[in-house]
Design an enzyme around this catalytic site. Sequence first.
Site, mmCIF file in Angstrom:
data_model
loop_
_atom_site.group_PDB
_atom_site.id
_atom_site.type_symbol
_atom_site.label_atom_id
_atom_site.label_comp_id
_atom_site.label_asym_id
_atom_site.label_seq_id
_atom_site.Cartn_x
_atom_site.Cartn_y
_atom_site.Cartn_z
ATOM 1 N N LYS A 111 12.683 -29.442 9.598
ATOM 2 C CA LYS A 111 14.047 -28.916 9.497
ATOM 3 C C LYS A 111 15.097 -29.999 9.690
ATOM 4 C CE LYS A 111 13.282 -24.161 9.569
ATOM 5 N NZ LYS A 111 13.650 -22.808 9.814
ATOM 6 N N LYS A 190 6.332 -21.434 -1.474
ATOM 7 C CA LYS A 190 6.664 -20.092 -0.995
ATOM 8 C C LYS A 190 7.906 -19.571 -1.700
ATOM 9 C CE LYS A 190 7.437 -19.607 3.444
ATOM 10 N NZ LYS A 190 7.455 -19.299 4.871
ATOM 11 N N LYS A 193 14.837 -18.532 -1.130
ATOM 12 C CA LYS A 193 16.189 -18.524 -1.709
ATOM 13 C C LYS A 193 16.593 -19.922 -2.166
ATOM 14 C CE LYS A 193 19.567 -16.236 -1.885
ATOM 15 N NZ LYS A 193 20.201 -15.881 -3.136
HETATM 16 P P1 ADP Z 1 12.202 -18.947 8.943
HETATM 17 O O1 ADP Z 1 12.848 -20.296 8.873
HETATM 18 O O2 ADP Z 1 12.261 -18.305 10.300
HETATM 19 O O3 ADP Z 1 10.849 -18.888 8.308
HETATM 20 P P2 ADP Z 1 13.053 -17.433 6.730
HETATM 21 O O4 ADP Z 1 14.382 -16.843 6.421
HETATM 22 O O5 ADP Z 1 12.468 -18.430 5.812
HETATM 23 O O6 ADP Z 1 13.183 -18.038 8.144
HETATM 24 O O7 ADP Z 1 12.004 -16.270 6.925
HETATM 25 C C1 ADP Z 1 12.215 -15.106 7.682
HETATM 26 C C2 ADP Z 1 10.895 -14.388 7.815
HETATM 27 O O8 ADP Z 1 10.357 -14.089 6.523
HETATM 28 C C3 ADP Z 1 9.832 -15.217 8.520
HETATM 29 O O9 ADP Z 1 9.017 -14.350 9.300
HETATM 30 C C4 ADP Z 1 9.029 -15.813 7.399
HETATM 31 O O10 ADP Z 1 7.686 -16.085 7.759
HETATM 32 C C5 ADP Z 1 9.087 -14.707 6.352
HETATM 33 N N1 ADP Z 1 9.021 -15.277 4.992
HETATM 34 C C6 ADP Z 1 9.937 -16.092 4.407
HETATM 35 N N2 ADP Z 1 9.568 -16.407 3.147
HETATM 36 C C7 ADP Z 1 8.383 -15.777 2.930
HETATM 37 C C8 ADP Z 1 7.482 -15.707 1.817
HETATM 38 N N3 ADP Z 1 7.739 -16.317 0.669
HETATM 39 N N4 ADP Z 1 6.350 -14.960 1.945
HETATM 40 C C9 ADP Z 1 6.087 -14.314 3.116
HETATM 41 N N5 ADP Z 1 6.882 -14.339 4.199
HETATM 42 C C10 ADP Z 1 8.019 -15.058 4.113
#
Ligand code: ADP
Length: 324
Positions: A111, A190, A193
């Site tokens: 990060k 993954k 956004k």
């Molecule tokens: P973080 O930085 O906490 O991962 P995110 O906004 O990326 O924040 O994700 C919020 C939640 O959604 C977390 O629990 C993350 O694991 C889940 N998440 C994010 N992207 C995906 C994805 N593509 N598939 C499954 N889970 C996801």
Amino acid sequence: MKRLVSGIKPTGELHLGNYLGAIKQFVDLQNDYDCFFFIADYHALTIRPTAKDLSYLTRHVAAMLIACGVDPKNTTYFLQSDISEHTELAWILSNFVSMGALNRMTQYKEKSDRHGQNAGLFTYPVLMAADVLLYDAEVVPVGDDQVQHLELARELVRSFNAHAEKTFIEPKPLLNTGARIMALNDPKHKMSKSIPGSAITLLDDETAVTQTIKRAVTDSDPGAKEMSPAVKNLFTILEGIGNRETYLRLENQYKDGTLRYSELKEQLIDDVIAFLGPIQKTYHALLKDEDALVQILEEGRKKAQPIAAETLAKAKKALGLIVG
Ligand code: ADP
């Protein structure tokens, strides 16, 4: 019921990956645990969003979780920054963790490459420990990337309890069983956004859903023995949001080698649109009446704060701080 604590950061518009990987679990967990769910707006500050974005996204996430099925009546649902005990306890706990331990956090490395080396990002796991210790969480749902942070919280408990009297309990990880949804236009990453064309957000309209799914990567060999990651991803979404029978029918067609990907995509488009419709309706209704959303969060604050205040007082006393 065991107490469970989990937060979600308002750092982006929520998408199907967030839903299938996190929110859906929240909805299921609320029946089996005494759930404390919070919008982690202080954590969101670590990437320094603009005031406008943070304010919009906090409302967005708060309303969307409810629209997806998180029930504020059946859980303790609140805003992190409404409860100042989170940051107070974080300060206290920061004296029981070494720089070396924080340095080992792999998420900080990733990060900080993207967002700069601010101290908030560095000490983020301490605030996360405070979030769960304040409520005596017995379990904390964690994805792979959070296991290390929870282990740090457990070490913090041991370090604090060894120095002062036993104050905190060690929260146990509940490994997230949610699906990992991959980018529709690039299944090696993954869904996120930050990758354009990769995500279907929970606010996408029919045109956007149709376009993104039509452009989704598949493969050129529908009869292959081993399903490609791209096609598997489409099936995972279908399974997560659609009708089980449809999923099984298409999966059988795949196995028979009779599935056309255009058919799979048409079905997925229909199912995603049908899935998002009611969610968007509830979401917009919630946001129309801003006072109602604020009131829901206020109810959550009223439930959470006395518990947080009691734990903080206990920790202060254990350290010899004078509690009025
Ligand atoms: P973080 O930085 O906490 O991962 P995110 O906004 O990326 O924040 O994700 C919020 C939640 O959604 C977390 O629990 C993350 O694991 C889940 N998440 C994010 N992207 C995906 C994805 N593509 N598939 C499954 N889970 C996801």
